[in-house]
Design a protein around this motif. Sequence first.
Motif, PDB file in Angstrom:
ATOM      1  N   TYR A   8       2.630 -16.953  18.270  1.00  0.00           N
ATOM      2  CA  TYR A   8       3.037 -18.327  17.961  1.00  0.00           C
ATOM      3  C   TYR A   8       2.448 -18.757  16.619  1.00  0.00           C
ATOM      4  CZ  TYR A   8       4.303 -18.563  22.922  1.00  0.00           C
ATOM      5  OH  TYR A   8       4.881 -18.335  24.154  1.00  0.00           O
ATOM      6  N   ASN A  10       4.202 -10.766  21.228  1.00  0.00           N
ATOM      7  CA  ASN A  10       4.549 -12.145  20.866  1.00  0.00           C
ATOM      8  C   ASN A  10       3.462 -12.782  20.022  1.00  0.00           C
ATOM      9  OD1 ASN A  10       6.887 -12.068  22.419  1.00  0.00           O
ATOM     10  ND2 ASN A  10       5.829 -12.791  24.251  1.00  0.00           N
ATOM     11  N   GLY A  27      12.825 -18.024  20.075  1.00  0.00           N
ATOM     12  CA  GLY A  27      12.013 -17.470  19.009  1.00  0.00           C
ATOM     13  C   GLY A  27      12.835 -16.649  18.037  1.00  0.00           C
ATOM     14  N   LYS A  74       7.435 -16.816  18.593  1.00  0.00           N
ATOM     15  CA  LYS A  74       7.942 -17.754  19.591  1.00  0.00           C
ATOM     16  C   LYS A  74       7.828 -19.185  19.067  1.00  0.00           C
ATOM     17  CE  LYS A  74       8.814 -16.602  23.376  1.00  0.00           C
ATOM     18  NZ  LYS A  74       7.996 -16.133  24.495  1.00  0.00           N
TER      19      LYS A  74
END
Length: 710
Positions: A91, A89, A320, A348
């Motif tokens: 961000y 993941n 996401g 995400k």
Amino acid sequence: MTAPSEASAPERIATLRAELARHDALYYRAAQPEISDADYDTLKRELADLETQFPLFAQADSPTQRVGDDRTSGFATHRHRQPMQSLDNTYSPDELREFDARLTKLVGGEIGGGSMAPAGENKTESAGPLLDYVVEPKIDGVAVSLTYERGRLVRAVTRGNGVEGDDITENALTITTLPRELARGDALLAELGKAPLPELIEVRGEIFMTHAEFERINAERAAAGDSLYANPRNLCAGTIKQKDAREVARRRLEIALYAVGHCEPASALPATQHAVQERLRAWGLPGVEKFWRARGADEVWRAIGELDAIRATFAYATDGAVVKLDSLALQREVGATAKAPRWAIAYKFAAERAETLLTDITCQVGRTGVVTPVAELRPVHLAGTTVSRATLHNFEEIARKDIRIGDWVFVEKAGEIIPIVVGVNLARRMSGVYEPPTSCPECGTPLVRIEGEVALRCPNYDCPAQVRARVEHYASKACVDIDGLGEAMVATLVAKGWVRDIADIYRLRREDLLTLGKKVEKSTDALLAAIETSKRAELWRVIHGLGIMHVGAAVAKDLARHFGSLEALAAATLEDFLGPKKESLIDGIGETMARAIVGHFARAEARALLSALGELGVAPTPPTKATSGVGVFSGKTFVLTGTLPSMSRGEATAKIEAAGGTVSSSVSKKTSYLLAGEGGGSKLEKAQKLSVPVIGETEFMQFLASPASL
């Protein structure tokens, strides 16, 4: 936070591993996470950084090196033919750019692909070749792998630990949009060169719950005075692991499929991820709402922006975007780590968060006396709506988050539906510690905590809040359906003291009701007529309306068929439900439910209510001869599987019940017949193992026409 030294690093690493293990169990197995995905990812990133900085303390079984394990007791496990990994993941747009750069280098091109800076910021155009990607919505659900053999669905398995998962085939088959058999000869297949169906294929995707279904379920719980579920993902995860497939079917789950695992022969697959998506749709499998093809990092970022702009219109929650190399050959060349592919990453979306003042904590009392705290907030705009209240779930959560009246709190929408308080701005704290109530906010009775429960309860059966909730539930459309006896009317009747329990509904007087306003004659007469009609409501509706713990509509129907009257049900003992080895004597009703039913009618209030209802003329309509087991299928239990040639399962069920039989969702030794169509799957396998007779539609119709052939 000060960076740990080599001396203090082992302790911090051990703490993080233990904390992440606890959160993994809460998320994957209990479906009750305590922290947000972003907070969880922050903890995991800290651990990964420490393991990189101090490799001496790295471990192969660290949470950073393994897939979260969703396996639970009570389910058989099955090994994936190809490991089912999770995704790394991020961000950060910068980390997306780094992902593209790594892939470009791995496949032999020049590092580049453009900047992933948000629109309006400086971007660097690539001087080298750009890679082709597919961008897909990241559905917030439960990962699943389906196995089709020669086009027929034979198994559904959760991700588990990535190597093996729980076999949830029976529960997955309740998903109405899930094909039991892959389509053949579709027009799109013709365009794709009439590609043959593979001999065996693992199809990967996500089981999810729509916003609409989540809201429907929570509306029912609110009407019953029960606490609300937090978000669709958690409810979906808990639902798919239910032991009773009938309960799963009542909560309408959906599925989207977007990838493949093992395939025999491999030549049955196309060369790219976007073509895989098209092939899955051609086989009749439900896919994602929309996906994008993108060349280079700039186009990937634009696609993610487009997804973010429209995802609120999707029927399901998306948290996401998943970015994948389009070429399957390049995917194989790039390979994977122990837990995640190198050729894909999940970007995400940050949850929209607002800060506002918590002005008060109020407490709601439900039908069973459970007291639920609610945060009263200074109104704030969040995710398209104005939020003035937020769930706090229970008093233990208030203590864990140290939430206090007068705090400035951070609010998010869990699953983009229900506002929740996720934290406190300690820099602005002015207030003292919050103390949970010790007495009921409605009636003043001291609250109790039942052993094994988190919730506080009001034990006063006559508490006005509980009375209102019980009466609303009994009169609802799901129960005896008294039109005109909604929330506002019930509140008025309870406040005036005219209704103190369910029986008082049948004691209402016309002259009293006429005092509630001008020109109410017509509505009063309609209400009284509806009340009179409800005296003859179907027995199962009355049983459901009594609000027995764990007894929903389906179980109420089973009880009505088995006992035939309220009196017989009320007189039942545990021996009427359970055999000498605690085995269930009524399909689908186990020990927990049996004890709840017997315990309900052992209470003086329940016995008094039944006596009063009888004296007031309430005489529920018992099941018809057909549904009470009188007919050609009397005493026979059927299980249905697969697709029948000329009738739906619903039509077959109606015929069975009309002929006095019952339909169960699962095969057991008590099953009389398995009615099987095309694509029988795991139920067919289980029936064969248990020597349960398997019949087709032709035999079934012969049985109906000639009972002697049974």
